[in-house]
Scaffold this active site. Structure first.
Site, PDB file in Angstrom:
ATOM      1  CG  ASP A  62       5.043  -3.280  -5.024  1.00 27.17           C
ATOM      2  OD1 ASP A  62       5.693  -4.327  -5.199  1.00 27.17           O
ATOM      3  OD2 ASP A  62       5.536  -2.272  -4.479  1.00 27.17           O
ATOM      4  N   GLY A  73       0.794  -1.221   0.000  1.00 31.40           N
ATOM      5  CA  GLY A  73       0.000   0.000   0.000  1.00 31.40           C
ATOM      6  C   GLY A  73       0.829   1.275   0.000  1.00 31.40           C
ATOM      7  N   GLY A 119       6.920   7.578   6.561  1.00 28.01           N
ATOM      8  CA  GLY A 119       6.051   8.241   5.598  1.00 28.01           C
ATOM      9  C   GLY A 119       6.693   9.373   4.827  1.00 28.01           C
TER      10      GLY A 119
END
Length: 575
Positions: free
Chosen positions: A328, A158, A194
């Site tokens: 991905d 993700g 992040g």
């Protein structure tokens, strides 16, 4: 019209949770989405005729992605196993210290986002790109997907440091999704913070734009900001982490759905959600496919596979090595995405590995077509979950033909690089003969092809005609160079209308003079770390016309032999 659309968007958003998976694929629902899309496009065209000079004048289109299953949990905590959702709602994490705009793509702003470049002078724009300013028309999302990484299934992955801000339909009717990379943690961050650092963000910003101007399908980069927020990174995973500057890239793509988007749902047995998502993708992004056709999944795979094989052939043609061809990192719309430890060939070697983390060379230059086929096989397995036995058999037959299609597309790309116009038996072998000579002599890939098209073949063996062509001079040291030239001349003779001047013109049009070499990017990064963004912007300018001689580029030695220190540059998955 705008008021009607606004009210319609609110109604549809409120109804979203009541729209079942079965309704989504019915004829009635399909027509609803189509009519809804047409209304949005009409409104977009009427609203976007004038370039916007302020973010207060600009807004996202109605968020159709909210029609897909959304994570019911809105708490932003990491290492969470999300079930039954395609997206999670999550806002960017604000940056805190001295945010500066590094660079922006004027072309992307004007021709994709309908923004006047003067918009970059506002503080709001910098805050928007950093993730600190979220527009009222935006519903930030993080996408849930999985993937095979280095050949092994990695389960849920993700968007661990990316936020999808929304979709924009420009005045041409094009759909573009805006995403921030490096904008903070999401439910998919696992152990990450992040963030993205300046060095990797500069590389992605420049390479996205460079690939576009090379004619290679790619995501785009609209703008790049840097902050003094410290980010700790162990760049080479050797136990010596350092503090680096945080950065955020505003990047654009028609969609960010990837092979792993479907793989995860298939692997998890979430068949209903898989069907909803696949039908949505077909409806929105594959206009040539009837969304009600029973063979739509086969047609989708056929289109994805052909376009993806064309993409990797184009990578090979410009000497680009992605570095991390995990499933991905592969777009369902067959555009280049997720620029990390990529590299362009200097001295040709089929085992060129730009990624210091790729110890086995799985993703080396020469293996890219093979790996892309392997990844397409994994996509086929995911789609097979939606098929009966007969159609699954048809799908596997399509997979068996992928290698032939890959060879055909490679042959076309390299035929153009050699200035040839017709398909003849043995073209791929002629190309391989030349590449073997390049590897034998460590000839520069980019300038080798470029300079081969700058000298008349009848004089190419004469030193006085090639003495200023450094890459060609290297190539001529090969023992069988003359043999290759003779074979090349015989091949050209099969095209009576292919004059020498036409051959040179075709080669000039298909062989760039400038690519984003590792040393060029590194030079710009070193300056940028001291808040000197001059070379970042110079490279952006040079790489917009990569096939043309440019005085500024020559002064910077961008077409000269790479400096000795270039061979010691290392890049990794750490960013």
């Amino acid at each position: 019209m705008a008021i009607i659309l606004k009210n319609l968007s609110i109604v549809i958003y409120m109804l979203h949770s009541f729209v079942s998976a079965q309704i989504f694929t019915t004829l009635k629902h399909t027509h609803l989405i189509r009519n809804y899309t047409n209304l949005i496009m009409e409104d977009s065209k009427s609203q976007c005729d004038v370039l916007k000079k302020s973010l207060s004048e600009w807004s996202f289109s109605t968020p159709k992605l909210l029609l897909l299953p959304i994570d019911k949990v809105e708490s932003n905590y990491i290492r969470r196993n999300v079930i039954g959702a395609v997206f999670s709602k999550v806002s960017p994490t604000p940056l805190k210290h001295k945010i500066s705009l590094v660079s922006y793509s004027k072309d992307a702003l004007i021709n994709i986002l309908d923004m006047d470049p003067s918009i970059t002078e506002s503080e709001d724009f910098t805050e928007f790109v950093s993730g600190n300013l979220v527009l009222s028309s935006s519903v930030p999302l993080a996408h849930r997907y999985g993937g095979h990484q280095f050949g092994t299934w990695a389960m849920q992955l993700g968007d661990g440091r990316a936020h999808l801000l929304g979709e924009y339909i420009n005045n041409k009717g094009e759909h573009w999704e805006l995403q921030l990379k490096g904008s903070g943690m999401t439910p998919y961050s696992r152990d990450g913070d992040g963030r993205a650092v300046l060095r990797s963000s500069i590389r992605e910003f420049l390479c996205s734009e460079a690939m576009h101007y090379l004619g290679v399908p790619t995501s785009r980069a609209a703008a790049l900001v840097v902050s003094n927020d410290p980010v700790l990174r162990d760049q080479f995973y050797n136990g010596f982490p350092e503090l680096e500057k945080a950065a955020v890239v505003l990047r654009l793509a028609p969609t960010w759905f990837r092979f792993g988007s479907l793989e995860l749902l298939a692997r998890q047995g979430e068949v209903t959600t898989l069907k909803i998502l696949t039908d949505f993708i077909i409806q929105e992004h594959f206009p040539s496919i009837n969304p009600l056709d029973e063979d739509r999944y086969l047609q989708m795979f056929d289109e994805v596979s052909h376009k993806t094989l064309q993409l990797v052939a184009q990578w090979q043609g410009v000497g680009f090595t992605h570095g991390v061809l995990n499933t991905d990192n592969m777009s369902l719309l067959s555009v280049t995405i997720d620029y990390g430890p990529f590299g362009y060939l200097d001295a040709y070697h089929e085992r060129y590995i730009p990624n210091n983390s790729d110890k086995e060379g799985r993703y080396c230059y020469g293996r890219q077509p093979e790996i892309v086929i392997w990844n397409l096989e994994k996509l086929a397995r995911a789609l097979s979950v939606l098929l009966n036995q007969e159609r699954t058999g048809q799908l596997m037959e399509m997979v068996k033909n992928l290698q032939k299609h890959a060879n055909d597309k490679l042959s076309v790309v390299f035929r153009k690089k050699l200035g040839l116009t017709t398909d003849q038996p043995g073209d791929l072998q002629l190309t391989q003969q030349l590449l073997n000579l390049m590897q034998e002599t460590s000839t520069d890939f980019t300038m080798g092809f470029c300079q081969l098209g700058e000298v008349q073949l009848e004089h190419i063996l004469e030193p006085e005609h090639t003495k200023e062509k450094w890459a060609l001079e290297t190539l001529k040291k090969a023992k069988t160079f003359q043999t290759f030239i003779e074979a090349y001349k015989k091949r050209i003779a099969l095209e009576p209308e292919l004059t020498e001047s036409k051959r040179q013109a075709l080669m000039k049009a298909n062989n760039p003079r400038y690519v984003l070499r590792q040393w060029m990017a590194q030079s710009a990064i070193k300056k940028a770390e001291n808040y000197d963004f001059s070379e970042v912007n110079l490279l952006l300018k040079v790489l917009q016309t990569p096939f043309s001689y440019q005085e500024e580029a020559e002064e910077m030695s961008y077409s000269s032999p790479p400096p000795c220190w270039a061979r010691h540059i290392k890049v990794s998955c750490s960013s």
